[in-house]
Design a protein around this motif. Structure first.
Motif, short mmCIF file in Angstrom:
data_model
loop_
_atom_site.label_atom_id
_atom_site.label_comp_id
_atom_site.label_asym_id
_atom_site.label_seq_id
_atom_site.Cartn_x
_atom_site.Cartn_y
_atom_site.Cartn_z
N THR A 132 76.16 52.72 34.67
CA THR A 132 77.38 53.39 35.13
C THR A 132 77.06 54.63 35.95
O THR A 132 77.68 54.88 36.99
N ALA A 133 76.09 55.43 35.50
CA ALA A 133 75.72 56.62 36.24
C ALA A 133 75.16 56.27 37.62
O ALA A 133 75.43 56.96 38.61
N ALA A 134 74.40 55.18 37.70
CA ALA A 134 73.86 54.76 39.00
C ALA A 134 74.97 54.33 39.95
O ALA A 134 74.96 54.65 41.15
N ILE A 135 75.95 53.62 39.41
CA ILE A 135 77.08 53.19 40.25
C ILE A 135 77.90 54.40 40.69
O ILE A 135 78.34 54.48 41.85
N ALA A 136 78.10 55.36 39.80
CA ALA A 136 78.81 56.58 40.19
C ALA A 136 78.05 57.31 41.29
O ALA A 136 78.66 57.87 42.21
N THR A 137 76.73 57.35 41.20
CA THR A 137 75.91 57.99 42.25
C THR A 137 76.16 57.33 43.59
O THR A 137 76.32 58.01 44.62
N TYR A 138 76.20 56.00 43.60
CA TYR A 138 76.47 55.28 44.86
C TYR A 138 77.88 55.61 45.37
O TYR A 138 78.07 55.90 46.56
N ASN A 139 78.87 55.57 44.48
CA ASN A 139 80.26 55.80 44.91
C ASN A 139 80.48 57.22 45.42
O ASN A 139 81.35 57.46 46.26
N LEU A 140 79.69 58.18 44.92
CA LEU A 140 79.86 59.58 45.31
C LEU A 140 78.93 59.99 46.45
O LEU A 140 78.96 61.15 46.88
N ALA A 141 78.15 59.07 46.96
CA ALA A 141 77.17 59.39 48.00
C ALA A 141 77.78 60.04 49.24
O ALA A 141 77.14 60.89 49.87
N PRO A 142 79.01 59.69 49.66
CA PRO A 142 79.55 60.33 50.87
C PRO A 142 79.85 61.82 50.73
O PRO A 142 80.11 62.48 51.73
N TRP A 143 79.80 62.36 49.50
CA TRP A 143 80.16 63.76 49.30
C TRP A 143 78.94 64.55 48.82
O TRP A 143 78.57 64.47 47.64
N PRO A 144 78.30 65.32 49.68
CA PRO A 144 77.07 66.05 49.31
C PRO A 144 77.29 67.05 48.18
O PRO A 144 76.34 67.38 47.47
N ALA A 145 78.51 67.54 48.01
CA ALA A 145 78.77 68.54 46.96
C ALA A 145 78.92 67.92 45.58
O ALA A 145 79.17 68.62 44.61
N ALA A 146 78.80 66.60 45.49
CA ALA A 146 78.92 65.91 44.20
C ALA A 146 77.54 65.41 43.76
O ALA A 146 76.80 64.83 44.56
N SER A 147 77.22 65.65 42.51
CA SER A 147 75.96 65.15 41.95
C SER A 147 76.24 64.46 40.64
O SER A 147 77.23 64.75 39.96
#
Length: 395
Positions: A132-147
């Motif tokens: 789940t964390a890996a998928i969230a990382t992919y989904n949030l990739a367009p936003w540099p301020a999100a980690s």
């Protein structure tokens, strides 16, 4: 999805293959599609992963709109994810409260975190499940301020964070075929831990709409939200995220956009009155927030029976907070009599609503033996304490 499938998917070749697939069609021959992809030399794990994602992306459109076409999902993650309009409402609270960086603890596939990031808030998204964390990382990739961090929501350091959002996991661990956990102490994090964050900073907690109201704190704003007449959550807001003077609210997302009722607490019900020409069925969010009294006063309506959440009035008013029906005829709640009356009117399709009576609408509909080309709404309820059937038409 397991880690092996995810590794296959999160490669340039895997993502290219996923994006190359045609729009998912439930009627398509899946076996033939698997055979086609295998003949192209793709590994069985990758074929399974991309076809699963194509199906989940198609389902995800209902929650995420066009964003679903570039997202990744798990079965459980999509089921539990916040709908995009609701997530945007959450994010708006944090921005209005002056929050600069929010921790989304138990972020799932990242639906709420995406909304936070889209409003230019810094986001620390945390989930304890590796896939789940890996998928969230992919989904949030367009936003540099999100980690995204892999970890336990109750233990992650919150340095540099000035507010928290939590969606406690209320189902057993896994990515599909999970079951609901009834005990709040078994949620992850537990309800006590989730509410405990409010002692440190502004906090929002997303819960299921049917949560026991006795568990909700008196010093927080509780907002029930419905989307297309279905109640999807209650948000519990603390500190600067709670609005002054508001402790109960109902937010309705419908065809005309969002609309809200709010109050300083549960509102007083109106008196029982005689059944009039029009019947109102309050939205579920209004019922759960216990704002039926305020809605009744807006509509100049009364209730049809004590403790029954139907209102009645002499006029039809358009409101996003209730559905309106014209009462055509009133009958005793007698199956034989209703069967005769519906047949006499040529009613072959009937929408059955019920409140305050112990009846299974699906079983009752079969026993009515409907025939004819007309349609109507049948409301099975109590009127002035008596079991009654109301033959209605939608306004």
């Amino acid at each position: 999805m397991d880690t092996a499938e995810l590794r296959e998917l999160l490669t340039p070749d895997g993502l290219r293959l996923l994006d190359s697939l045609p729009p998912f069609d439930e009627r398509a021959d899946v076996v033939a599609e698997v055979s086609r992809l295998r003949k192209q030399g793709h590994a069985p794990e990758l074929v399974a992963a991309v076809l699963t994602q194509a199906r989940l992306r198609a389902r995800g459109v209902a929650k995420f709109g066009e964003f679903a076409s570039r997202m990744l999902f798990t079965e459980a993650g999509l089921e539990q994810a916040t709908r995009l309009p609701v997530a945007s409402s959450h994010a708006g609270r944090y921005r209005r409260a002056g929050v600069s960086r929010v921790a989304d603890l138990g972020c799932g596939i990242g639906g709420d975190a995406m909304a936070f990031a889209a409003l230019e808030l810094g986001v620390l998204a945390v989930d304890r499940d590796e896939v789940t964390a890996a998928i969230a990382t992919y989904n949030l990739a367009p936003w540099p301020a999100a980690s995204v961090e892999l970890g336990d929501a109750s233990e992650v350091p919150l340095d540099g964070v000035d507010a928290v959002f939590l969606d406690p996991a209320r189902r057993t661990a896994g990515h599909q075929a999970t079951s609901r956990l009834q005990d709040p102490a078994q949620w992850s994090p537990s309800l006590d831990v989730a509410f405990g964050f409010a002692e440190r900073m502004p906090t929002g907690v997303k819960l299921g709409p049917g949560v026991d109201r006795d568990l909700l704190p008196d010093d927080a704003e509780c907002q029930w939200i419905s989307v297309d007449r279905s109640v999807v959550e209650v948000g519990v807001w603390f500190g600067d995220l709670a609005r002054p003077g508001v402790r109960r609210s109902a937010l309705v997302f419908g065809p005309s956009g969002p609309a809200e009722m709010s109050a300083a607490g549960d509102t007083e019900d109106v008196e029982v009155g005689d059944l009039d020409e029009y019947l109102y069925e309050p939205d579920g969010s209004v019922i759960r927030a216990r704002l039926i009294g305020d809605l009744a006063r807006q509509l100049e309506a009364t209730t049809i029976s004590r403790d029954i959440a139907y209102l009645t009035a002499p006029t039809a008013e358009q409101t996003p907070f209730a559905q309106c029906f014209r009462v055509v005829e009133t009958f005793p709640l007698d199956e034989k009599r209703l069967r005769q009356e519906l047949r006499a009117r040529g009613i072959g399709r009937v929408e059955i609503k019920k409140r305050g009576v112990d009846i299974d609408p699906a079983v009752f509909r079969k026993r009515l033996q409907l025939a004819g080309s007309n349609e109507a709404t049948l409301v099975l309820t109590r009127v002035a304490g008596r079991h009654t059937a109301l033959l209605c038409e939608r306004v």
